[in-house]
Design an enzyme around this catalytic site. Structure first.
Site, PDB file in Angstrom:
ATOM      1  N   SER A  92      18.201  44.653 -33.422  1.00  0.00           N
ATOM      2  CA  SER A  92      19.596  44.551 -33.863  1.00  0.00           C
ATOM      3  C   SER A  92      19.757  44.288 -35.358  1.00  0.00           C
ATOM      4  O   SER A  92      20.691  43.598 -35.784  1.00  0.00           O
ATOM      5  CB  SER A  92      20.339  43.502 -33.031  1.00  0.00           C
ATOM      6  OG  SER A  92      20.398  43.903 -31.671  1.00  0.00           O
ATOM      7  N   GLU A  98       9.849  49.051 -25.276  1.00  0.00           N
ATOM      8  CA  GLU A  98      10.271  50.066 -24.303  1.00  0.00           C
ATOM      9  C   GLU A  98       9.065  50.768 -23.684  1.00  0.00           C
ATOM     10  O   GLU A  98       9.200  51.436 -22.657  1.00  0.00           O
ATOM     11  CB  GLU A  98      11.252  51.045 -24.975  1.00  0.00           C
ATOM     12  CG  GLU A  98      12.610  50.373 -25.173  1.00  0.00           C
ATOM     13  CD  GLU A  98      13.401  50.832 -26.386  1.00  0.00           C
ATOM     14  OE1 GLU A  98      13.126  51.923 -26.913  1.00  0.00           O
ATOM     15  OE2 GLU A  98      14.299  50.075 -26.813  1.00  0.00           O
ATOM     16  N   LYS A 140      14.151  56.766 -31.460  1.00  0.00           N
ATOM     17  CA  LYS A 140      14.009  56.760 -29.996  1.00  0.00           C
ATOM     18  C   LYS A 140      14.329  58.152 -29.435  1.00  0.00           C
ATOM     19  O   LYS A 140      14.073  59.151 -30.099  1.00  0.00           O
ATOM     20  CB  LYS A 140      14.876  55.650 -29.389  1.00  0.00           C
ATOM     21  CG  LYS A 140      14.584  54.296 -30.057  1.00  0.00           C
ATOM     22  CD  LYS A 140      15.149  53.126 -29.332  1.00  0.00           C
ATOM     23  CE  LYS A 140      14.813  51.855 -30.091  1.00  0.00           C
ATOM     24  NZ  LYS A 140      15.293  50.652 -29.417  1.00  0.00           N
ATOM     25  N   ASN A 157      13.493  53.898 -36.084  1.00  0.00           N
ATOM     26  CA  ASN A 157      12.994  54.396 -34.801  1.00  0.00           C
ATOM     27  C   ASN A 157      14.167  55.087 -34.101  1.00  0.00           C
ATOM     28  O   ASN A 157      15.057  54.413 -33.586  1.00  0.00           O
ATOM     29  CB  ASN A 157      12.469  53.202 -33.984  1.00  0.00           C
ATOM     30  CG  ASN A 157      12.048  53.593 -32.590  1.00  0.00           C
ATOM     31  OD1 ASN A 157      11.983  54.771 -32.254  1.00  0.00           O
ATOM     32  ND2 ASN A 157      11.756  52.588 -31.771  1.00  0.00           N
ATOM     33  N   GLU A 174       9.453  42.085 -32.571  1.00  0.00           N
ATOM     34  CA  GLU A 174      10.709  42.542 -31.973  1.00  0.00           C
ATOM     35  C   GLU A 174      10.954  41.776 -30.675  1.00  0.00           C
ATOM     36  O   GLU A 174      10.396  42.146 -29.629  1.00  0.00           O
ATOM     37  CB  GLU A 174      10.631  44.038 -31.658  1.00  0.00           C
ATOM     38  CG  GLU A 174      10.423  44.908 -32.882  1.00  0.00           C
ATOM     39  CD  GLU A 174      11.007  46.307 -32.666  1.00  0.00           C
ATOM     40  OE1 GLU A 174      11.860  46.688 -33.471  1.00  0.00           O
ATOM     41  OE2 GLU A 174      10.634  46.970 -31.697  1.00  0.00           O
ATOM     42  N   GLY A 202      18.626  46.369 -29.290  1.00  0.00           N
ATOM     43  CA  GLY A 202      19.775  47.134 -28.811  1.00  0.00           C
ATOM     44  C   GLY A 202      20.890  46.294 -28.216  1.00  0.00           C
ATOM     45  O   GLY A 202      21.792  46.811 -27.567  1.00  0.00           O
ATOM     46  N   HIS A 250       5.712  49.428 -28.536  1.00  0.00           N
ATOM     47  CA  HIS A 250       7.139  49.086 -28.526  1.00  0.00           C
ATOM     48  C   HIS A 250       7.500  48.506 -27.163  1.00  0.00           C
ATOM     49  O   HIS A 250       6.930  48.904 -26.146  1.00  0.00           O
ATOM     50  CB  HIS A 250       7.977  50.334 -28.814  1.00  0.00           C
ATOM     51  CG  HIS A 250       9.411  50.015 -29.058  1.00  0.00           C
ATOM     52  ND1 HIS A 250      10.290  49.769 -28.033  1.00  0.00           N
ATOM     53  CD2 HIS A 250      10.110  49.857 -30.207  1.00  0.00           C
ATOM     54  CE1 HIS A 250      11.475  49.482 -28.545  1.00  0.00           C
ATOM     55  NE2 HIS A 250      11.393  49.528 -29.861  1.00  0.00           N
TER      56      HIS A 250
HETATM   57  P1  PGA Z   1      17.660  48.153 -32.390  1.00  0.00           P
HETATM   58  O1  PGA Z   1      16.182  48.649 -31.965  1.00  0.00           O
HETATM   59  O2  PGA Z   1      17.690  48.083 -33.878  1.00  0.00           O
HETATM   60  O3  PGA Z   1      18.585  49.199 -31.822  1.00  0.00           O
HETATM   61  O4  PGA Z   1      17.862  46.814 -31.765  1.00  0.00           O
HETATM   62  C1  PGA Z   1      15.060  48.182 -32.635  1.00  0.00           C
HETATM   63  C2  PGA Z   1      13.813  48.799 -32.071  1.00  0.00           C
HETATM   64  O5  PGA Z   1      13.767  49.002 -30.851  1.00  0.00           O
HETATM   65  O6  PGA Z   1      12.876  49.107 -32.796  1.00  0.00           O
END
Ligand code: PGA
Length: 243
Positions: free
Chosen positions: A205, A99, A13, A11, A167, A173, A97
């Site tokens: 992560s 976010e 983003k 992803n 997640e 992140g 997601h």
């Molecule tokens: P990350 O993000 O690997 O940077 O923690 C995962 C995600 O948001 O899908």
């Protein structure tokens, strides 16, 4: 139980200009020529779907969107429909997601509608669930995830139309991950609530160092990778850790 091939998705983003995305895709397409046990997907920002799609055409890397609107078309400024993603070469789309859930206030009902939109357009929905730090500390992680599944997975889900991504919000992140036992517990709880052949990814992560241990778990069918998917070598190392 039918075998579930592992699935590693990147992803990207809101990252990358054209040159970055094309360069990353070229690196990945080259690496993906090598042997790998898993299915591979990249989800670039919408502006990069077409150029990235051209680079990975003919490789084993598939293309996905990061979100879609529930409607097929209309007066929805700034939004993209599942049909548009499909038309741009996507086979998958991420929905729900954190976010979007927490950053944009999307509800389970919104995510359910987006999942149905994905299916309407012939896309596989990668539906994300996960608890916040406060919910985990209150001992509510399983309940929260179960509630999100109940509210956002439509009737008729099947292994070839739905992938679940667990997640934990606090792991995204941050460099933090749940313990291996905690990941196993939540994945088992998800497994009890969805068709048995449906793949369940872990996200939050994931990096080349922790991927092998996480991907070795019986109920972990792959990874949804954010930050580490922006470097072709790191994403490839995670894919190489799949079983
Ligand atoms: P990350 O993000 O690997 O940077 O923690 C995962 C995600 O948001 O899908």
């Amino acid at each position: 139980m039918p075998e579930r091939k592992q699935f590693v998705a990147g992803n990207w983003k809101m990252n990358g200009r054209r040159a970055d995305g094309v360069g990353l895709a070229r690196g990945l397409a080259r690496l993906a020529n090598g042997a790998h046990a898993c299915d591979l997907l990249v989800c670039p920002p919408a502006t990069l779907l077409l150029p990235v799609g051209e680079v990975i055409a003919g490789s084993s890397v598939a293309l996905g969107g990061q979100d879609c609107h529930a409607s097929p078309a209309g007066a929805f400024t700034g939004s993209i429909s599942a049909e548009m993603l499909r038309d741009s070469g996507c086979s998958h789309v991420i929905v729900g997601h954190s976010e979007r859930r927490h950053g944009c206030g999307e509800s389970d009902a919104d995510i359910r509608a987006k999942t149905l939109a994905a299916w309407r357009a012939g896309l596989v929905a990668i539906l994300c669930v996960g608890e916040t730090r406060a919910e985990r500390e209150a001992g509510r992680a399983v309940d929260v995830v179960a509630g999100q599944l109940a509210g956002s997975v439509p009737e008729g889900a099947a292994a070839d139309t739905l992938i679940i991504a667990y997640e934990p919000v606090w792991a995204i992140g941050t460099g933090l991950t749940p313990t291996i036992a905690d990941i196993a517990q939540i994945h088992a709880a998800i497994r009890d609530r969805i068709p048995s052949a449906t793949r369940i990814l872990y996200g939050g992560s994931v990096n080349p160092k922790n991927a092998a241990e996480i991907l070795a778990l019986a109920d972990v069918d792959g990874a949804l990778v954010g930050g580490a998917s922006l470097k072709a070598e790191d994403f490839w190392a995670i894919a190489q850790a799949s079983r």
